[in-house]
Write an enzyme that holds these catalytic residues in place. Structure first.
Site, PDB file in Angstrom:
ATOM      1  N   LYS A 106      11.177  31.015   3.614  1.00 40.92           N
ATOM      2  CA  LYS A 106      11.027  29.928   4.582  1.00 40.92           C
ATOM      3  C   LYS A 106      10.071  30.296   5.714  1.00 40.92           C
ATOM      4  O   LYS A 106       9.251  29.483   6.141  1.00 40.92           O
ATOM      5  CB  LYS A 106      12.400  29.536   5.138  1.00 40.92           C
ATOM      6  CG  LYS A 106      13.303  28.863   4.117  1.00 40.92           C
ATOM      7  CD  LYS A 106      14.602  28.399   4.736  1.00 40.92           C
ATOM      8  CE  LYS A 106      15.497  27.750   3.684  1.00 40.92           C
ATOM      9  NZ  LYS A 106      14.871  26.564   3.069  1.00 40.92           N
TER      10      LYS A 106
ATOM     11  N   VAL B 152       9.700  36.543  -2.878  1.00 38.93           N
ATOM     12  CA  VAL B 152       8.988  36.262  -4.120  1.00 38.93           C
ATOM     13  C   VAL B 152       9.786  35.203  -4.866  1.00 38.93           C
ATOM     14  O   VAL B 152      10.973  35.396  -5.148  1.00 38.93           O
ATOM     15  CB  VAL B 152       8.838  37.532  -4.979  1.00 38.93           C
ATOM     16  CG1 VAL B 152       8.191  37.193  -6.317  1.00 38.93           C
ATOM     17  CG2 VAL B 152       8.015  38.573  -4.239  1.00 38.93           C
TER      18      VAL B 152
ATOM     19  N   ALA C 230       7.529  32.540   5.755  1.00 40.80           N
ATOM     20  CA  ALA C 230       6.140  32.600   5.284  1.00 40.80           C
ATOM     21  C   ALA C 230       5.599  31.208   4.995  1.00 40.80           C
ATOM     22  O   ALA C 230       4.456  30.889   5.345  1.00 40.80           O
ATOM     23  CB  ALA C 230       6.057  33.471   4.038  1.00 40.80           C
TER      24      ALA C 230
ATOM     25  N   THR D 155      16.275  15.938   8.858  1.00 45.91           N
ATOM     26  CA  THR D 155      15.483  15.524   7.696  1.00 45.91           C
ATOM     27  C   THR D 155      16.444  15.026   6.616  1.00 45.91           C
ATOM     28  O   THR D 155      17.423  15.703   6.282  1.00 45.91           O
ATOM     29  CB  THR D 155      14.628  16.690   7.176  1.00 45.91           C
ATOM     30  OG1 THR D 155      15.466  17.816   6.892  1.00 45.91           O
ATOM     31  CG2 THR D 155      13.606  17.107   8.227  1.00 45.91           C
TER      32      THR D 155
ATOM     33  N   ALA E 234       3.055  17.715   0.230  1.00 45.69           N
ATOM     34  CA  ALA E 234       3.497  18.985  -0.329  1.00 45.69           C
ATOM     35  C   ALA E 234       4.328  18.812  -1.592  1.00 45.69           C
ATOM     36  O   ALA E 234       4.243  19.636  -2.507  1.00 45.69           O
ATOM     37  CB  ALA E 234       4.303  19.757   0.729  1.00 45.69           C
TER      38      ALA E 234
ATOM     39  N   GLY F  48      10.824  21.041   3.056  1.00 45.61           N
ATOM     40  CA  GLY F  48      11.311  21.241   4.419  1.00 45.61           C
ATOM     41  C   GLY F  48      10.461  22.227   5.194  1.00 45.61           C
ATOM     42  O   GLY F  48      10.236  22.062   6.398  1.00 45.61           O
ATOM     43  N   ASP F  49       9.966  23.256   4.508  1.00 40.20           N
ATOM     44  CA  ASP F  49       9.091  24.231   5.158  1.00 40.20           C
ATOM     45  C   ASP F  49       7.769  23.594   5.561  1.00 40.20           C
ATOM     46  O   ASP F  49       7.242  23.857   6.646  1.00 40.20           O
ATOM     47  CB  ASP F  49       8.831  25.411   4.231  1.00 40.20           C
ATOM     48  CG  ASP F  49      10.099  26.161   3.881  1.00 40.20           C
ATOM     49  OD1 ASP F  49      11.063  26.099   4.667  1.00 40.20           O
ATOM     50  OD2 ASP F  49      10.131  26.807   2.811  1.00 40.20           O
TER      51      ASP F  49
END
Length: 424
Positions: free
Chosen positions: A160, A132, A162, A341, A403, A372-373
């Site tokens: 990360k 959360v 999820a 990255t 994003a 990054g995710d």
């Protein structure tokens, strides 16, 4: 006939079935409202058949719509509430969007000889955290001992694992996601979020002793950057037995993606199962763990950022040359493909003794949390589709640039927007 002209003019019955199976919860709610606008009253059974979901799912959807004042539930069915503006719930626009996401092209192939649609296997297994996110937006980051007033705050879904599973699903991958949460005030929040993401299969375990993971996030409005402190909670209680319980799902995957926000030994076991059964193993080594190097013999592809690459190799990554040195060093440790990255400096690829630099795309940066995710989820989705590493990383770079234009780590954009960004 319910919407027969609309549906069968666009798709065969089997094609429509697969599209409906791909709908997220919010999309299903829009479909139900549109149908009610045309037919005024529907039975639960008819909705269940049309949307290719269980009767229990239909009941949950209708409870939510009734709670929002959009429908009235009657015995065995539902009717539309008076005064509902249905124009914003456009089924035609939704179906067009689903086509833009290439759900038909990417998840199915048309057998011209048989004249039928065949489900294709683009399976991705993601093992990782659900957290959360408690976010505070500040003009700037506070100094030690300083208290600043937040311009706004929010509570949202994150973690990360999820986030990456969600991003992969938004880009057309068939995703199984495994995570562990607590039995606390956040557990229902976690389940509701994951049920709305479009992830095909979620394996949600619960800990009776540890809370759902949380992340405290500061976002600097001045720079669009973030600072994050994570309490992994239940994520760290994942056991070997629980990994073995999901073994068949891991074995069925083409690609296995994980990070380091869950129990390290459980991660290592899951990676071993995936590797032994022919899956391509992708590791996002975040946050960095002192035992990370133990995992490298099991890794086919690794996606560190500059900080993680520095910690893995002892080479301080500050520019392109040092990033290349780090990539070579990581490759020498046994990893076939290295993807570093580099934030505003783009992405560096190292594969087959060759470097490829992908330049960052222009974007109106609002919040880099989850960038990054987004990259990792889109990358694995493209690899599952059969793209080369260069093609997949170029696509994922564009997706991540979309994003960062949104607030919140789990606010993933639709994959249909990537083509326009790449062609801009």
């Amino acid at each position: 006939m319910l919407s027969s002209c609309l549906y069968h003019n666009l798709f065969s019955a089997k094609a429509l079935y697969f599209i409906m199976k791909k709908l997220s919860r919010n999309e299903r709610l829009a479909v139900i409202l549109k149908l009610l606008n045309m037919h005024k009253e529907l039975s639960n059974q008819k909705i269940s058949t049309l949307l290719a979901v269980t009767a229990k799912t239909v009941r949950c959807d209708l409870v939510q719509l009734e709670k929002d004042g959009l429908v009235k539930r009657v015995h065995g069915g539902v009717s539309q509430s008076e005064g509902v503006d249905i124009k914003k719930y456009s089924l035609d626009a939704m179906l067009a969007e689903l086509l833009d996401r290439s759900i038909l092209n990417d998840s199915m192939a048309l057998d011209s000889n048989q004249g039928r649609l065949i489900k294709m296997k683009h399976n991705v297994f993601v093992l990782g955290s659900f957290n959360v996110d408690i976010v505070a937006n500040l003009a700037r980051f506070p100094q030690p001992g300083e208290t600043l007033h937040s311009s706004s705050s929010s509570i949202g879904a994150g973690g990360k694992g999820a986030n990456q599973a969600y991003a992969a699903a938004k880009n057309g991958a068939n995703v199984s996601f495994m995570t562990k949460i607590g039995t606390d005030q956040f557990s229902q929040f976690a389940r509701q979020h994951l049920s709305s993401t479009g992830i095909d299969n979620t394996i949600i375990l619960e800990s009776s002793t540890s809370p759902t993971g949380t992340a405290l996030i500061y976002v600097s409005e001045q720079a669009g950057e973030n600072m994050i402190a994570v309490n992994e909670g239940a994520n760290m209680t994942l056991t070997d037995d629980e990994i073995h319980s999901a073994k068949q799902h891991i074995i069925n995957a083409q690609l296995f993606l994980t990070q380091l926000e869950t129990n390290f030994d459980a991660i290592k076991l899951a990676m071993s199962i995936a590797k032994d059964n022919g899956a391509k193993v992708i590791l996002n080594p975040a946050p960095y763990h002192q035992r990370t190097l133990e995992l490298l013999p099991l890794v086919d592809m690794i996606t560190p950022n500059e900080t993680e690459a520095s910690l893995m190799t002892g080479i301080e990554v500050t520019d392109l040359d040092s990033a290349k040195q780090a990539a070579i060093a990581i490759h020498a440790l046994g990893v076939t493909s290295v993807v570093i990255t580099r934030g505003s400096d783009g992405v560096l690829l190292y594969e087959n003794d060759q470097f490829t630099l992908i330049e960052v795309l222009k974007s109106a940066v609002v919040d880099t949390t989850g960038a990054g995710d987004a990259f990792n989820g889109a990358l694995v989705a493209e690899l599952a589709r059969g793209s080369t590493l260069h093609q997949a990383a170029k696509y994922a770079n564009a997706y991540a640039s979309l994003a960062v234009e949104r607030l919140g780590a789990a606010n993933m954009p639709d994959g249909s927007l990537v083509a326009a960004r790449l062609n801009a």
